[in-house]
Motif scaffolding. Structure first.
Motif, PDB file in Angstrom:
ATOM      1  N   ALA A   1       0.834  -1.206   0.000  1.00  0.00           N
ATOM      2  CA  ALA A   1       0.000   0.000   0.000  1.00  0.00           C
ATOM      3  C   ALA A   1       0.871   1.259   0.000  1.00  0.00           C
ATOM      4  CB  ALA A   1      -0.925  -0.007   1.209  1.00  0.00           C
ATOM      5  N   GLU A   2       1.937   1.248   0.793  1.00  0.00           N
ATOM      6  CA  GLU A   2       2.858   2.387   0.809  1.00  0.00           C
ATOM      7  C   GLU A   2       3.541   2.560  -0.542  1.00  0.00           C
ATOM      8  OE1 GLU A   2       5.688   1.723   3.892  1.00  0.00           O
ATOM      9  OE2 GLU A   2       4.297   2.226   5.501  1.00  0.00           O
ATOM     10  N   ARG A   3       3.911   1.437  -1.164  1.00  0.00           N
ATOM     11  CA  ARG A   3       4.575   1.498  -2.459  1.00  0.00           C
ATOM     12  C   ARG A   3       3.660   2.113  -3.511  1.00  0.00           C
ATOM     13  NH1 ARG A   3       5.311  -1.077  -7.264  1.00  0.00           N
ATOM     14  NH2 ARG A   3       3.682  -2.578  -6.895  1.00  0.00           N
ATOM     15  N   LEU A   4       2.397   1.691  -3.522  1.00  0.00           N
ATOM     16  CA  LEU A   4       1.449   2.244  -4.493  1.00  0.00           C
ATOM     17  C   LEU A   4       1.196   3.720  -4.235  1.00  0.00           C
ATOM     18  CD1 LEU A   4      -1.091  -0.712  -4.738  1.00  0.00           C
ATOM     19  CD2 LEU A   4       0.655  -0.038  -6.394  1.00  0.00           C
ATOM     20  N   GLU A   5       1.123   4.106  -2.963  1.00  0.00           N
ATOM     21  CA  GLU A   5       0.922   5.512  -2.610  1.00  0.00           C
ATOM     22  C   GLU A   5       2.118   6.361  -3.057  1.00  0.00           C
ATOM     23  OE1 GLU A   5      -0.931   8.862  -1.015  1.00  0.00           O
ATOM     24  OE2 GLU A   5      -1.764   6.855  -1.238  1.00  0.00           O
ATOM     25  N   GLN A   6       3.319   5.874  -2.768  1.00  0.00           N
ATOM     26  CA  GLN A   6       4.512   6.609  -3.184  1.00  0.00           C
ATOM     27  C   GLN A   6       4.641   6.641  -4.710  1.00  0.00           C
ATOM     28  OE1 GLN A   6       8.289   5.780  -1.440  1.00  0.00           O
ATOM     29  NE2 GLN A   6       7.580   6.129   0.643  1.00  0.00           N
ATOM     30  N   CYS A   7       4.302   5.545  -5.363  1.00  0.00           N
ATOM     31  CA  CYS A   7       4.342   5.526  -6.831  1.00  0.00           C
ATOM     32  C   CYS A   7       3.429   6.596  -7.399  1.00  0.00           C
ATOM     33  CB  CYS A   7       3.934   4.155  -7.364  1.00  0.00           C
ATOM     34  SG  CYS A   7       5.213   2.903  -7.272  1.00  0.00           S
ATOM     35  N   ARG A   8       2.233   6.676  -6.861  1.00  0.00           N
ATOM     36  CA  ARG A   8       1.272   7.669  -7.347  1.00  0.00           C
ATOM     37  C   ARG A   8       1.800   9.088  -7.112  1.00  0.00           C
ATOM     38  NH1 ARG A   8      -3.920   7.907  -4.199  1.00  0.00           N
ATOM     39  NH2 ARG A   8      -2.548   9.229  -3.074  1.00  0.00           N
ATOM     40  N   ASN A   9       2.342   9.340  -5.912  1.00  0.00           N
ATOM     41  CA  ASN A   9       2.855  10.679  -5.594  1.00  0.00           C
ATOM     42  C   ASN A   9       4.052  11.044  -6.473  1.00  0.00           C
ATOM     43  OD1 ASN A   9       0.916  11.015  -3.614  1.00  0.00           O
ATOM     44  ND2 ASN A   9       2.235  10.276  -1.984  1.00  0.00           N
TER      45      ASN A   9
ATOM     46  N   ASP B   1       5.380  13.876 -13.639  1.00  0.00           N
ATOM     47  CA  ASP B   1       4.596  14.451 -14.735  1.00  0.00           C
ATOM     48  C   ASP B   1       4.731  15.970 -14.760  1.00  0.00           C
ATOM     49  OD1 ASP B   1       3.787  11.946 -15.508  1.00  0.00           O
ATOM     50  OD2 ASP B   1       1.817  12.084 -14.532  1.00  0.00           O
ATOM     51  N   ARG B   2       4.640  16.603 -13.579  1.00  0.00           N
ATOM     52  CA  ARG B   2       4.811  18.058 -13.507  1.00  0.00           C
ATOM     53  C   ARG B   2       6.219  18.462 -13.940  1.00  0.00           C
ATOM     54  NH1 ARG B   2       3.313  18.291  -7.885  1.00  0.00           N
ATOM     55  NH2 ARG B   2       1.336  17.236  -7.915  1.00  0.00           N
ATOM     56  N   GLN B   3       7.203  17.670 -13.540  1.00  0.00           N
ATOM     57  CA  GLN B   3       8.586  17.979 -13.890  1.00  0.00           C
ATOM     58  C   GLN B   3       8.819  17.845 -15.387  1.00  0.00           C
ATOM     59  OE1 GLN B   3      10.883  19.217 -11.713  1.00  0.00           O
ATOM     60  NE2 GLN B   3      12.038  19.577 -13.583  1.00  0.00           N
ATOM     61  N   GLN B   4       8.179  16.870 -16.020  1.00  0.00           N
ATOM     62  CA  GLN B   4       8.324  16.716 -17.469  1.00  0.00           C
ATOM     63  C   GLN B   4       7.744  17.913 -18.209  1.00  0.00           C
ATOM     64  OE1 GLN B   4       6.567  12.896 -18.278  1.00  0.00           O
ATOM     65  NE2 GLN B   4       8.549  11.866 -18.173  1.00  0.00           N
ATOM     66  N   VAL B   5       6.632  18.449 -17.712  1.00  0.00           N
ATOM     67  CA  VAL B   5       6.058  19.645 -18.322  1.00  0.00           C
ATOM     68  C   VAL B   5       7.018  20.818 -18.155  1.00  0.00           C
ATOM     69  CG1 VAL B   5       4.178  21.336 -18.146  1.00  0.00           C
ATOM     70  CG2 VAL B   5       3.670  18.893 -18.074  1.00  0.00           C
ATOM     71  N   GLU B   6       7.579  20.955 -16.959  1.00  0.00           N
ATOM     72  CA  GLU B   6       8.540  22.031 -16.727  1.00  0.00           C
ATOM     73  C   GLU B   6       9.786  21.865 -17.605  1.00  0.00           C
ATOM     74  OE1 GLU B   6      11.301  23.688 -13.133  1.00  0.00           O
ATOM     75  OE2 GLU B   6       9.301  22.943 -12.621  1.00  0.00           O
TER      76      GLU B   6
ATOM     77  N   ALA C   1      16.314  11.973 -11.631  1.00  0.00           N
ATOM     78  CA  ALA C   1      16.256  11.499 -10.246  1.00  0.00           C
ATOM     79  C   ALA C   1      14.897  10.873  -9.953  1.00  0.00           C
ATOM     80  CB  ALA C   1      16.532  12.653  -9.288  1.00  0.00           C
ATOM     81  N   LEU C   2      13.843  11.490 -10.441  1.00  0.00           N
ATOM     82  CA  LEU C   2      12.502  10.937 -10.227  1.00  0.00           C
ATOM     83  C   LEU C   2      12.334   9.611 -10.957  1.00  0.00           C
ATOM     84  CD1 LEU C   2      10.474  14.232 -10.514  1.00  0.00           C
ATOM     85  CD2 LEU C   2      10.633  12.779  -8.483  1.00  0.00           C
ATOM     86  N   LEU C   3      12.827   9.521 -12.176  1.00  0.00           N
ATOM     87  CA  LEU C   3      12.710   8.269 -12.922  1.00  0.00           C
ATOM     88  C   LEU C   3      13.506   7.151 -12.252  1.00  0.00           C
ATOM     89  CD1 LEU C   3      12.859   9.510 -16.611  1.00  0.00           C
ATOM     90  CD2 LEU C   3      10.888   8.628 -15.370  1.00  0.00           C
TER      91      LEU C   3
END
Length: 102
Positions: free
Chosen positions: A43-51, A57-62, A85-87
């Motif tokens: 559950a923590e992994r899925l939550e962190q994955c989503r976050n 996604d925001r960083q790719q737009v930037e 770093a995010l990837l």
């Protein structure tokens, strides 16, 4: 046979230069991402994955906006350290869509 020797002579310096290159020091952003503890439960992994996916996604737009702005100005020395770093973090957590074979 000679072609194989030529290829070996061309590839050997590339391999050796990669082996002896100095590691890059992590940026402050990479240190912040690494400071977040890895998830223990699914559950923590899925939550962190989503976050992290939302942040990525925001960083790719930037990154796209920075690239477009710099290309119009004629400068192209923008590095994508935050996105990389995010990837890396998303791959380390084995998030769907971000692994090598996901």
């Amino acid at each position: 046979m000679n072609a194989l020797r030529i290829v070996a002579l061309l590839v050997a310096p590339l391999i050796l230069s990669g082996c002896f290159s100095t590691p890059k020091e992590k940026t402050e952003y990479e240190k912040q991402i690494d400071a977040v503890s890895m998830p223990v439960t699914e559950a923590e992994r899925l939550e962190q994955c989503r976050n992290f996916k939302q942040i990525a996604d925001r960083q790719q737009v930037e990154d796209f906006l920075q690239y477009a702005h710099r290309s119009m100005m004629g400068a192209s020395d923008y590095e994508y350290t935050e996105s990389l770093a995010l990837l890396r973090r998303l791959r380390a957590m084995k998030c769907p869509g971000y692994g090598w074979f996901s």
